[in-house]
Every structure is written in structure tokens, then in C-alpha cells.
Design a protein around this motif. Structure first.
Motif, PDB file in Angstrom:
ATOM      1  N   PHE A 279      33.243  25.588  95.156  1.00 45.98           N
ATOM      2  CA  PHE A 279      32.899  24.626  94.101  1.00 45.98           C
ATOM      3  C   PHE A 279      33.317  23.213  94.516  1.00 45.98           C
ATOM      4  O   PHE A 279      32.544  22.259  94.379  1.00 45.98           O
ATOM      5  CB  PHE A 279      33.580  25.024  92.781  1.00 45.98           C
ATOM      6  N   ILE A 280      34.533  23.068  95.017  1.00 45.24           N
ATOM      7  CA  ILE A 280      35.017  21.726  95.412  1.00 45.24           C
ATOM      8  C   ILE A 280      34.120  21.152  96.509  1.00 45.24           C
ATOM      9  O   ILE A 280      33.701  19.987  96.441  1.00 45.24           O
ATOM     10  CB  ILE A 280      36.484  21.789  95.912  1.00 45.24           C
ATOM     11  N   ASN A 281      33.807  21.965  97.516  1.00 46.05           N
ATOM     12  CA  ASN A 281      32.987  21.445  98.628  1.00 46.05           C
ATOM     13  C   ASN A 281      31.563  21.126  98.161  1.00 46.05           C
ATOM     14  O   ASN A 281      30.967  20.145  98.619  1.00 46.05           O
ATOM     15  CB  ASN A 281      33.012  22.417  99.809  1.00 46.05           C
ATOM     16  N   ALA A 282      31.040  21.918  97.224  1.00 43.81           N
ATOM     17  CA  ALA A 282      29.701  21.616  96.682  1.00 43.81           C
ATOM     18  C   ALA A 282      29.747  20.314  95.880  1.00 43.81           C
ATOM     19  O   ALA A 282      28.846  19.470  95.984  1.00 43.81           O
ATOM     20  CB  ALA A 282      29.223  22.767  95.794  1.00 43.81           C
ATOM     21  N   ALA A 283      30.819  20.128  95.106  1.00 42.27           N
ATOM     22  CA  ALA A 283      30.947  18.894  94.314  1.00 42.27           C
ATOM     23  C   ALA A 283      31.056  17.680  95.244  1.00 42.27           C
ATOM     24  O   ALA A 283      30.414  16.654  95.006  1.00 42.27           O
ATOM     25  CB  ALA A 283      32.175  18.981  93.407  1.00 42.27           C
ATOM     26  N   CYS A 284      31.841  17.808  96.310  1.00 45.68           N
ATOM     27  CA  CYS A 284      32.005  16.677  97.245  1.00 45.68           C
ATOM     28  C   CYS A 284      30.668  16.338  97.912  1.00 45.68           C
ATOM     29  O   CYS A 284      30.328  15.155  98.067  1.00 45.68           O
ATOM     30  CB  CYS A 284      33.054  17.000  98.305  1.00 45.68           C
ATOM     31  N   ALA A 285      29.916  17.374  98.280  1.00 48.63           N
ATOM     32  CA  ALA A 285      28.607  17.130  98.918  1.00 48.63           C
ATOM     33  C   ALA A 285      27.673  16.439  97.923  1.00 48.63           C
ATOM     34  O   ALA A 285      27.007  15.450  98.251  1.00 48.63           O
ATOM     35  CB  ALA A 285      28.012  18.445  99.403  1.00 48.63           C
ATOM     36  N   MET A 286      27.650  16.934  96.697  1.00 45.92           N
ATOM     37  CA  MET A 286      26.747  16.370  95.690  1.00 45.92           C
ATOM     38  C   MET A 286      27.098  14.915  95.353  1.00 45.92           C
ATOM     39  O   MET A 286      26.216  14.079  95.175  1.00 45.92           O
ATOM     40  CB  MET A 286      26.820  17.217  94.423  1.00 45.92           C
ATOM     41  N   LEU A 287      28.399  14.629  95.292  1.00 41.42           N
ATOM     42  CA  LEU A 287      28.842  13.289  94.885  1.00 41.42           C
ATOM     43  C   LEU A 287      28.981  12.322  96.070  1.00 41.42           C
ATOM     44  O   LEU A 287      29.328  11.163  95.885  1.00 41.42           O
ATOM     45  CB  LEU A 287      30.191  13.386  94.161  1.00 41.42           C
ATOM     46  N   GLY A 288      28.745  12.845  97.280  1.00 42.79           N
ATOM     47  CA  GLY A 288      28.881  11.979  98.465  1.00 42.79           C
ATOM     48  C   GLY A 288      30.323  11.590  98.728  1.00 42.79           C
ATOM     49  O   GLY A 288      30.608  10.486  99.183  1.00 42.79           O
ATOM     50  N   ILE A 289      31.250  12.518  98.438  1.00 39.67           N
ATOM     51  CA  ILE A 289      32.679  12.239  98.709  1.00 39.67           C
ATOM     52  C   ILE A 289      32.964  12.698 100.138  1.00 39.67           C
ATOM     53  O   ILE A 289      32.979  13.899 100.424  1.00 39.67           O
ATOM     54  CB  ILE A 289      33.600  13.001  97.715  1.00 39.67           C
ATOM     55  N   SER A 290      33.200  11.745 101.032  1.00 39.32           N
ATOM     56  CA  SER A 290      33.355  12.122 102.441  1.00 39.32           C
ATOM     57  C   SER A 290      34.825  12.191 102.867  1.00 39.32           C
ATOM     58  O   SER A 290      35.121  12.555 104.001  1.00 39.32           O
ATOM     59  CB  SER A 290      32.601  11.132 103.332  1.00 39.32           C
ATOM     60  N   ASN A 291      35.749  11.828 101.969  1.00 35.19           N
ATOM     61  CA  ASN A 291      37.177  11.844 102.339  1.00 35.19           C
ATOM     62  C   ASN A 291      37.917  13.036 101.746  1.00 35.19           C
ATOM     63  O   ASN A 291      39.134  13.005 101.573  1.00 35.19           O
ATOM     64  CB  ASN A 291      37.854  10.535 101.909  1.00 35.19           C
TER      65      ASN A 291
END
Ligand code: SAM
Length: 224
Positions: free
Chosen positions: A97-109
Motif C-alpha cells: 500500500f505504501i509503495n503504491a501510494a508513493c508511486a501514485m503521488l509521485g513521492i520519490s524520497n
């Protein structure tokens, strides 16, 4: 950032709002969090997570132990783009879930790994500037999960409720054994009114190699 700026970020940041929608949607499938009301998400997840932001040094390499559905790691990663974040959780669906959220939101850090804290201590020993953790374990147990991961001079930020002082007293021996010294308890109030505390522990000496112990001992037999 002061309290009002943090409240504004928690309630108005566009990516956090998108994250809240994603969390509510995925929660129906995966049961990720019991907090689902809009105001509660902003206060008890977002604002609370951001409370540790001022304790992160510029450019810090941060590990978050037991990130669950991304707290405090995702709000911190959005606010502190200068820092890099590794979330760790032993439950795979939460890591996905966290990695999917980061991908969706463009969080690269921010990136999450599926592992137990005790195992991450082997590969990531003494490599982080800061280790955060919220709602994972009592302070003695937490210190055994977190302090081995810190470089000398690094800081553990434990997000705690109203029992912070008692927990700190109980963890006195554990901190000593593991090389930590508490530099203070920082109380704060959530926008919804509840009191919370950050317990800050600095790593002053190297953690002996035998910690963390295996066999779930940090949780079953915390250092006393
Ligand atoms: N930090 C999140 C929050 O505040 O919403 C999640 C808190 S949840 C109550 C505790 C999380 O810690 C769970 O997702 C659990 O899988 C994880 N956890 C517990 N023990 C762990 C360990 N030894 N290593 C890694 N994760 C652990």
C-alpha cells in the motif's frame, strides 16, 4: 514550522488530500486503519505524523519502523523533501500500500520494505540519521528495534500517547544498555484536542552487536 503551518499543511496539502482518498478507498479492501473520518485522518494521522518534522536534520536519512498504512513516513516525506525515507513493516499488504501510494503521488524520497525491524538491523545497522516509530511497541522494545539502526549521534523519535513519562522511566536500563540517552519529551496537542508526546532519544554509544535479540525477545522480554 510552527503549529499553525503544520495544521495548514496537514489539512490543505494537495497530495495529502489525494492520499486520504486513496487510504479510504484501499481501506475498504485491506483494512489498513481504524481511523477513517476526514477530520480524524487530518488530525490523528497527518498532523500527528508531521509533529516530528522539526526534529529531522537537513538531508537526513530516515527509517520508520512499523509504518503500517504510511504513518508517520508518508506525511513526513511530503513535508521534508530534503530527506530520504525507508518505511519498514512486517505486514506485506501495508508495504504494498505504501509503495503504491508513493508511486501514485509521485513521492520519490520514500520507499517501503517488507521486513521485521530485527532483520533490517542486520543490513542497515548504524546507517540512519533518524529512526521514527509510532504505535508499534513499548519504549524498551522500540529502543531495541531502533537504536541499532542509528549512526552515532543519530536520533530516535518515538511517537507516544499520554504514558510517555512512565514508558521512559521503564526504559531507563534499555536505553543505557543500547547506547541511548533521552534528550526530552515534547508534548503537543492534536487539532482534535488529544495530547501526544514525542520522546527523543539520542544515540551516544555504539549498540552492542547482540542487540536486537532474535526469537521476538525484544517484545516478549524487553530489557529491564
Ligand atoms: N505506525 C503506523 C501508525 O502509527 O499508524 C502503524 C501502527 S500499527 C499499530 C503497528 C505496525 O507495526 C503494524 O503495521 C505491524 O505490522 C508493525 N510491526 C510490529 N512489529 C514489527 C516488527 N518487529 N518489525 C516490523 N514491523 C512491525
Amino acid at each position: 514550522m510552527d503549529r499553525l503551518q503544520l495544521i495548514k499543511f496537514a489539512s490543505e496539502n494537495e497530495k495529502l488530500q489525494q492520499f486520504a482518498r486513496f487510504l479510504k478507498r484501499e481501506n475498504l479492501k485491506y483494512n489498513l486503519t481504524a481511523i477513517t473520518g476526514e477530520e480524524e485522518i487530518v488530525s490523528k494521522h497527518f498532523y500527528d505524523s508531521l509533529a516530528g518534522a522539526n526534529f529531522l536534520p537537513q538531508g537526513a536519512n530516515v527509517c520508520d519502523i512499523g509504518s503500517g498504512a504510511g504513518f508517520p513516513v508518508i506525511p513526513l516525506a511530503l513535508l521534508r523533501e530534503d530527506c530520504s525515507f525507508t518505511g519498514v513493516d512486517s505486514t506485506e499488504k501495508k508495504v504494498n500500500f505504501i509503495n503504491a501510494a508513493c508511486a501514485m503521488l509521485g513521492i520519490s524520497n520514500c520507499y517501503a520494505v517488507h521486513a521485521r525491524a530485527e532483520d533490517v538491523c542486520r543490513s542497515g545497522r548504524e546507517s540512519f540519521d533518524v529512526v521514527t516509530s509510532r504505535a508499534v511497541a513499548g519504549l524498551s522494545t522500540l529502543a531495541e528495534y531502533c537504536l541499532p539502526l542509528l549512526k552515532a549521534g543519530g536520533v530516535m523519535i518515538a511517537y507516544k500517547g499520554s504514558q510517555a513519562e512512565e514508558e521512559l522511566e521503564e526504559a531507563h536500563t534499555a536505553l543505557q544498555v543500547l547506547g541511548g540517552v533521552s534528550t526530552g519529551i515534547y508534548p503537543y496537542t492534536l487539532p482534535t484536542g488529544e495530547m501526544r508526546n514525542l520522546v527523543i532519544v539520542e544515540k551516544r554509544a555504539s549498540t552492542p552487536e547482540k542487540y536486537p535479540r532474535g526469537g521476538n525477545k525484544p517484545r516478549l522480554k524487553p530489557i529491564k
